[in-house]
Design an enzyme around this catalytic site. Sequence first.
Site, short mmCIF file in Angstrom:
data_model
loop_
_atom_site.label_atom_id
_atom_site.label_comp_id
_atom_site.label_asym_id
_atom_site.label_seq_id
_atom_site.Cartn_x
_atom_site.Cartn_y
_atom_site.Cartn_z
N SER A 128 0.79 -1.31 -0.26
CA SER A 128 -0.24 0.10 -0.06
C SER A 128 1.06 1.35 -0.22
O SER A 128 0.23 2.11 -0.06
CB SER A 128 -1.03 0.09 1.02
OG SER A 128 -0.27 0.39 2.51
N ASP A 304 -2.83 7.23 10.15
CA ASP A 304 -3.12 5.69 10.79
C ASP A 304 -1.09 5.73 11.03
O ASP A 304 -1.48 4.47 11.64
CB ASP A 304 -3.73 4.81 10.39
CG ASP A 304 -2.20 4.96 8.36
OD1 ASP A 304 -1.55 5.30 8.78
OD2 ASP A 304 -3.26 4.26 7.56
N HIS A 307 0.83 5.39 7.06
CA HIS A 307 1.29 5.98 5.61
C HIS A 307 1.46 6.99 5.48
O HIS A 307 0.74 7.42 6.48
CB HIS A 307 -0.85 5.51 4.17
CG HIS A 307 -1.04 4.07 4.66
ND1 HIS A 307 -1.73 3.40 5.49
CD2 HIS A 307 -0.94 2.93 3.81
CE1 HIS A 307 -1.70 2.24 5.25
NE2 HIS A 307 -1.39 2.10 3.53
#
Length: 831
Positions: A128, A304, A307
Amino acid sequence: MKQEAVSQDRADGAQGGAPLCCNSTDACCHGGAKMAVLAYSLGKREINQHFTIKNAKFISIVVVIVLLVFHTTSRYYGGGDSCEWLLSRGRYLGENVWQPYGCMMHKYKSIEAKTCLAEKRVAFVGDSRIRQLFYSFIKIIDPERREDGNKHEDIPFEDESSSVNVDFLWYPEANNSMKERLMSWTHEGSAKPDVVILGAATWSIKLHSGSSETLQQYKANLTAIAVHLEKLADHGEVYWVLQDPVNEEVLSENRKMITNQQLELYNEAAVDVLNSSKRNSRSRVKLLAASRQAALETITQSDDGLHLPESTRNVGAMILMNSVCNKLLRPIDGSCCQTLPPANLLQKLAACFFLGSALVLLVLHILGNNRHRRPVPSDVESLEEKKPATAAAPLGLKAPFQALCRMGLIMSYFYLCDRADVFMKEQKFYTHSTFFIPFIYIFVLGVFYNENSKETKLLNREQTDEWKGWMQLVILIYHISGASAFIPVYMHVRVLVAAYLFQTGYGHFSFFWLKGDFGLYRVCQVLFRLNFLVLVLCVVMNRPYQFYYFVPLVTFWFVVIYVTLAMWPQILQKKANSSGLWHLGVLAKLLGLLLFICVFAFSQGFFERIFSVWPISKLFELDGSVHEWWFRWKLDRFAVIHGMLFAFIYLVLQKCQVLAEGKGEALFSAKISNMLLFLSVVSFITYSIWASSCKTKTECNKMHPYISVVQILAFILIRNIPGYARSIYSSFFAWFGKISLELFICQYHIWLAADTKGILVLIPGSPSLNIMVSTFIFVCVAHEISLITNDLAQVVIPKDSVSLLKRLGAAGLFSLVVLLLASGSQLTPGA
């Protein structure tokens, strides 16, 4: 820095003025004030005795040699180049502004990115975090693109207009699946990506709770993958993205095992494997570590904890874009990952010319031809030309060759600074402190070095030198700090440029009005003084003449002033004294000049057609267009005629004995002086308020030609109406004023860098020390070039008219040859 000839201290004069203490009966107080004045004068004398310009130049030569050795040695033994610096090291200059170590990063726009990546395939492979980098990358290509892809799936992107394909491939772990995808690209006949960006680690840590066995397996998998990465690197570019830090405090429970300590272990494993897999191959997998450095400062802004914030992701994407595209598009303000352009024919011929001059000088020295005496230079731009106290001996044969050798060495330094890959470059970043703190420093220095003026006329020679000096220093600070981004500063600096042109009109009109010297010798002296350095730089640095815009501007206006006043009927002060009607003739000429300016200003098409005719176009084109010349000319189109009109009015009032210019006398009667001072202060403040309220540069620039004269006249009156103000001047500013032209031109390549887009870095890692050292060398070089120009002017421009005409013919033929050679070699700006 001050002149070698230290002026006479004026402690006695200071004591003879107003009382130094409020209580004149206090003997201790009065004695203390005397001691303070004496200490002040002795302090200045001590500084000037031990720190002369000759000593400064010697120190600067030693410093340059030491820096050359240092940078060459560090490159040879330390390894690394601007590409490696871009990918590995850097710092934040301010919010969202990333500065790579030692080089400049270009901010790519959509059209540039599409041009660079046209018909290329780019693949982002990983988890991600790599997906975030993918989105930031494609947003450079298409700023309207939204992050609307599925999280754990492949995401394609295609720009049909440029045939750019950028794909994100979901491979969250460095395992067999990733290896098989990479292997498929290495097969013969398969469509290989031109650029591959990949990285993974967080999922391995998360799924296996950060076990040491998983780390060993990661290392083994990466070792197997590295073989295929090397094969891909033979045909394109491959980047392994090192893991960014996390904010452990805000990580969710199922991510708590992803610690910075674990990430560091995985990064060390990746570096160890990929560095050992290079196998002396010319192609190599590149490690992207700079984005990790950027994330160290911004991870606390993460939502979070895992990221990165968008601004940091954008830094990583822009680093990749610079690494891939700089060597292809060669942006002027992107020095990272750029290869050196080969020298063109004119640059090679210039090098041969300077080497030939050195050989001739060596032969003359061996033959014992030592007759040489540097003449006292004349200031051909001012009203008053300096006359030597005693007649200087004729210049010896060695003099011009010595000057050319010194010029050759200086041009070598210019080339090393801004064309060779020896010294580093960094981008500008404006903050109020970077402009105003140096501004305060120079103001304090200017006040410290104050002297009594030799004369007290309005705008006397010392005062105009002072004016040029402090304006030039402010402009230098403005350029190096990138203060053009701040509109109030931008508009005030625009007034300073207009003031230079105002002085051009004032000075040359005064000279021609009083002296009546319209001879060819005077014209050639001025033109040579203005243009010599720029013409040499055009050849050595491969830049068009218009690139140094101020010199073409001043040269053009000098020619206009000369033609206006030299054309029939020539009206001089002597002639005007015999009949007042001749004053109307001067006003008629100025009116004609005003009409000439208006015709050009309100007809852009006519203006551009005139200046696009060959060979005139070669003097005024920049990037194949005269638009930049049109913009510069139009912006200050009335400044010169304002200066001429002011000079005319002043000289007429002076001749009529309306002005009181004695020492300590106010310029006008007390009532008029107070009224003019009040109006000047109000005008000065009003202009500053207006400049601060401007919303855009375009809006301000429309009004600037009409109102800049208000600020200029206000300054002149404030500076000259009080008698005590005319009686003193700053010798510090005046010293810089004498070399203001050289300072303005030299800054382009040996103080700034990348053709003024960046800052020259002589001492990496210490911005303040770097500025001090580079400034010291820069000022010494500018002063020496000023002397060289005056030396060569004595040789190149003879006073004999016949000899001068012959040399002008030879110069015209030489210029034609240079233009033809330049056209043949197809000079490219920024090359």
